[in-house]
Design an enzyme around this catalytic site. Sequence first.
Site, PDB file in Angstrom:
ATOM      1  CG  ASN A  81     -47.144  -3.165   3.029  1.00  0.00           C
ATOM      2  OD1 ASN A  81     -46.178  -3.909   3.146  1.00  0.00           O
ATOM      3  ND2 ASN A  81     -47.338  -2.127   3.827  1.00  0.00           N
ATOM      4  CE  LYS A  87     -64.790 -14.269  11.588  1.00  0.00           C
ATOM      5  NZ  LYS A  87     -65.199 -15.653  11.441  1.00  0.00           N
ATOM      6  CG  PHE A 141     -36.323   2.616   1.618  1.00  0.00           C
ATOM      7  CD1 PHE A 141     -35.581   2.829   2.762  1.00  0.00           C
ATOM      8  CD2 PHE A 141     -35.876   1.686   0.677  1.00  0.00           C
ATOM      9  CE1 PHE A 141     -34.400   2.128   2.983  1.00  0.00           C
ATOM     10  CE2 PHE A 141     -34.705   0.982   0.885  1.00  0.00           C
ATOM     11  CZ  PHE A 141     -33.962   1.201   2.032  1.00  0.00           C
TER      12      PHE A 141
END
Length: 405
Positions: A216, A295, A330
């Site tokens: 984020n 990957k 929070f």
Amino acid sequence: MASPNGALADRRTVLLGVTGSIAAYKALDLAGRLRRRGINVVAAMTGAACRLVGPASFESITGNPVARELFPENKPQTIEHIALAELADAVAVVPATANFLAKAAHGLADDLLTAAVLATKSPKLAAPAMNVGMWENPVVQGNLKKLKAGGWQVVEPEEGFLACGTRGAGRLARVEIIEQAILDLLGRGRDLAGVPVLITAGRTEEPWDPVRFLSNRSSGRMGFALARAAREQGAEVTLIAGPADIAPPEVDSLIRVRTAGEMRRAVMRQLPGNRALIMAAAVADYRPRITQRSKIKRSGGRITLELAPNPDIVAEAAGKRKKGTVVVGFALETGDLRANALKKLRAKGLDLIVANDARALGSSSNRGWLFFAEGRSERVPETGKDAFAKLIINRLVGLLKRADG
Ligand code: CTP
């Protein structure tokens, strides 16, 4: 308390007295270190010090004008030494010459620094630096004894090569040692002195292959500001930091983590040794169910990423805490701030939740609400993250006092 550069009212100010020893240049390093800790530094230089180091260097490092004259012509309306005496939360004279020690020990006040030192009620420290013969002179030692008896803290000089070419005691103590002594001096009367506080900050990254991850936009600024503010109040801060856009501040213990799983383990391990947890980190709620070892190649076609929920760290910590541990969380919301934050406060079992608008993410300011478990709430208008953090730490002090009964 106002400061010459209009700094925040509750910022601590050190009056740094610089006297005429060759070691005066080392006070520049000290001033820089103190400033990096968020301390407001005002340098007061004697005439001899000004001949050794340019006042302009101190001005650029401290961001404040250097105080030099007892009755400056450009400020006829202020009594400079009294203003300085009142402004200072602590006085540190670094380096302190034999001449300065003699004057301070006998209450002479024939220049700005000695007058301010005589007038202030704040704690005082001197770090002497001089030739070994002067240092060992019984007159100097007698003056030091007098100063110590009067409450001065003395950071003794070290043995080593001296500027005059001889070897012996008289070399200014190492700057880190003086810095710590000043911090201790400022610590007198601080609300969280010695209280261990655990703070999380930054974001988590949840990898789905060796080069890709989910995350984020949290910058880490709020959590880092909290760590600084807690430290300014004397707390022993353990900071668990995920990835962030800026470097973490200096703390007592820094633990770097990447994923929510790592953060959870670190929090649960550290929690029992702390009196408070402030969970400011933006934890990713989901992680890829499987992390590929190599990957993932582009096949051109559609792929599906299956996500598994991450544990709610703060809820688990609140559930398992020892009695008397305060837990602050929070709430980042894009709508219905109040209702959602109150729901989280109860669901997670917190003492305080800081609800902020998602626009705060990545920004240098913040605004929102504080909701307390006992039903109180407080609106915080748009403010810089440092000031916001200080407010939260002040409320934490109140919660800890209440927990102590
Ligand atoms: N938090 C946590 N562990 C998680 C997710 C969040 O400890 N896996 C903490 C955050 O650090 C914050 C509080 O929980 O202190 C609220 O975080 P927030 O993202 O606002 O809420 P969520 O619980 O994730 O709920 P939602 O995303 O649905 O709003």
